[in-house]
Design a protein around this motif. Structure first.
Motif, PDB file in Angstrom:
ATOM      1  N   PRO A  82       3.462  -7.804  -1.783  1.00 28.28           N
ATOM      2  CA  PRO A  82       1.985  -7.392  -1.442  1.00 28.28           C
ATOM      3  C   PRO A  82       1.564  -6.664  -2.531  1.00 28.28           C
ATOM      4  CG  PRO A  82       3.858  -6.958   0.043  1.00 28.28           C
ATOM      5  CD  PRO A  82       4.365  -7.402  -1.072  1.00 28.28           C
ATOM      6  N   LEU A  83       0.045  -6.557  -2.690  1.00 31.04           N
ATOM      7  CA  LEU A  83      -0.844  -6.312  -3.605  1.00 31.04           C
ATOM      8  C   LEU A  83      -0.469  -4.813  -3.627  1.00 31.04           C
ATOM      9  CD1 LEU A  83      -3.013  -6.432  -5.467  1.00 31.04           C
ATOM     10  CD2 LEU A  83      -4.577  -6.217  -3.510  1.00 31.04           C
ATOM     11  N   TRP A  84      -0.499  -3.938  -2.457  1.00 32.26           N
ATOM     12  CA  TRP A  84      -0.427  -2.669  -2.805  1.00 32.26           C
ATOM     13  C   TRP A  84       1.080  -2.117  -3.605  1.00 32.26           C
ATOM     14  CZ3 TRP A  84       3.459   0.866  -1.098  1.00 32.26           C
ATOM     15  CH2 TRP A  84       4.293   0.361  -0.316  1.00 32.26           C
ATOM     16  N   LYS A  85       2.080  -2.765  -3.470  1.00 34.25           N
ATOM     17  CA  LYS A  85       3.274  -2.476  -4.062  1.00 34.25           C
ATOM     18  C   LYS A  85       2.936  -3.094  -5.493  1.00 34.25           C
ATOM     19  CE  LYS A  85       6.285  -2.877  -0.097  1.00 34.25           C
ATOM     20  NZ  LYS A  85       7.352  -3.739   0.559  1.00 34.25           N
ATOM     21  N   GLN A  86       2.439  -4.092  -5.687  1.00 31.44           N
ATOM     22  CA  GLN A  86       2.207  -4.628  -7.242  1.00 31.44           C
ATOM     23  C   GLN A  86       1.230  -3.804  -8.060  1.00 31.44           C
ATOM     24  OE1 GLN A  86       3.185  -7.696  -9.025  1.00 31.44           O
ATOM     25  NE2 GLN A  86       4.710  -7.697  -7.446  1.00 31.44           N
ATOM     26  N   ALA A  87       0.274  -3.078  -7.130  1.00 32.31           N
ATOM     27  CA  ALA A  87      -0.617  -1.875  -7.829  1.00 32.31           C
ATOM     28  C   ALA A  87       0.201  -0.773  -8.132  1.00 32.31           C
ATOM     29  CB  ALA A  87      -1.793  -1.645  -6.952  1.00 32.31           C
ATOM     30  N   PHE A  88       1.001  -0.195  -7.181  1.00 34.23           N
ATOM     31  CA  PHE A  88       1.973   0.868  -7.529  1.00 34.23           C
ATOM     32  C   PHE A  88       2.808   0.402  -8.870  1.00 34.23           C
ATOM     33  CE2 PHE A  88       1.882   3.373  -3.369  1.00 34.23           C
ATOM     34  CZ  PHE A  88       2.002   4.595  -4.119  1.00 34.23           C
ATOM     35  N   GLY A  89       3.173  -0.520  -8.974  1.00 31.55           N
ATOM     36  CA  GLY A  89       4.166  -0.833 -10.381  1.00 31.55           C
ATOM     37  C   GLY A  89       3.250  -0.636 -11.347  1.00 31.55           C
ATOM     38  N   SER A  90       2.151  -1.175 -11.244  1.00 27.85           N
ATOM     39  CA  SER A  90       1.098  -1.040 -12.445  1.00 27.85           C
ATOM     40  C   SER A  90       0.793   0.161 -12.574  1.00 27.85           C
ATOM     41  CB  SER A  90      -0.184  -2.009 -12.028  1.00 27.85           C
ATOM     42  OG  SER A  90      -1.082  -1.665 -12.981  1.00 27.85           O
TER      43      SER A  90
END
Length: 284
Positions: A82-90
């Protein structure tokens, strides 16, 4: 007041701060153990999560469990999609590098007794440099084709946007608290590190939205897994990617005008943080 001869404060505030750092130690140990023994995330992200948890303690551990920790064997790729998790990783990747550079600069500024404006300027320069040249370009080199210079060129814009948001929040928190709470500008005082933890948390929260935009528009990578990309971020044999890229990320469709608009917003945010520091703290 500090107890004579031992430098340990007997106040409730200090007791709470020492308790907080005990939680930081436990949280960091947990994240380090799980990341390096159980989680198939990329090595650079293991470092990122450990460093951020070292700065923000149980908050970092909670975010790790919610967005990155593999819930069951073989499910990491689907779990972090999910995008929100990808963004957290970033965001974690960005803050780990920036905050480490800022911490190094803050300690140096404390030892050199720099004025607040000099301290803040040094923190921005070293934070941006460390985040870009080490955590972005050096650690992401394999994912970006193997060339260090190419990695610098391809990550400088996104790192700059993130850094503006991280520093905009951190400069306001650091300068305002240091201006009104004794001991918070002394690297040998527990208050210095408690204030730094709070500032990193603020930087993480305010850098997240711009990282959502960057990841959604394919200007930054999110979280990956060694089962796809290999331990160093290079393409694993079982999952070949386009030659010369190291990682197949769709071409961004963001226009130059949109990049300029987002850059303007982050510069305004940084300037707002500096302005708040000047109004409510002693920046000059």
């Amino acid at each position: 007041m500090y107890a004579a001869g031992n430098g340990i404060s007997g106040t409730t505030a200090d007791a709470l701060m020492y308790s907080w750092f005990l939680l930081v130690a436990v949280s960091t140990a947990y994240v380090a153990y799980d990341a390096y023994t159980k989680n198939p995330e990329l090595t650079v992200m293991k470092w990122g999560w450990v460093l951020v948890t070292l700065y923000i303690g149980p908050v970092g551990a909670a975010l790790y469990v919610l967005s990155c920790k593999e819930p069951r064997p073989g499910t990491h790729e689907r779990f972090v999609a999910p995008l929100w998790k990808q963004a957290f990783g970033s965001t974690i990747h960005c803050v780990a590098g920036d905050a480490t550079g800022i911490m190094i600069a803050a300690v140096a500024a404390s030892l050199l007794r720099l004025p607040p404006w000099g301290d803040s300027l040094l923190e921005y320069v070293v934070g941006f440099g460390f985040g870009l040249l080490v955590f972005q370009a050096l650690f992401m080199r394999d994912m970006l084709g193997g060339s260090y210079l190419r990695a610098v060129r391809s990550t400088v814009f996104s790192e700059w946007l993130s850094m503006n948001c991280v520093m905009g929040a951190m400069v306001a928190v650091l300068v305002i608290i240091r201006s009104h709470v004794p001991g918070t500008d002394d690297a040998g005082d527990v208050r210095f590190w408690a204030t730094f933890s709070l500032a990193v948390l603020a930087g993480l929260l305010f850098a997240y939205p711009v990282n959502v935009w960057l990841v959604a528009n394919h200007l930054k990578h999110g979280m990956g897994t060694v089962r796809v990309l290999g331990k160093g971020g290079e393409a694993a044999p079982a999952a070949p990617v386009r030659a010369g890229t190291g990682m197949d990320m769709p071409q961004t469709e963001v226009t130059r005008e949109q990049k300029t608009a987002m850059a303007t917003l982050t510069v305004v945010f940084l300037a707002s943080g500096v302005l708040l520091a000047g109004i409510f703290g002693r920046l000059g």
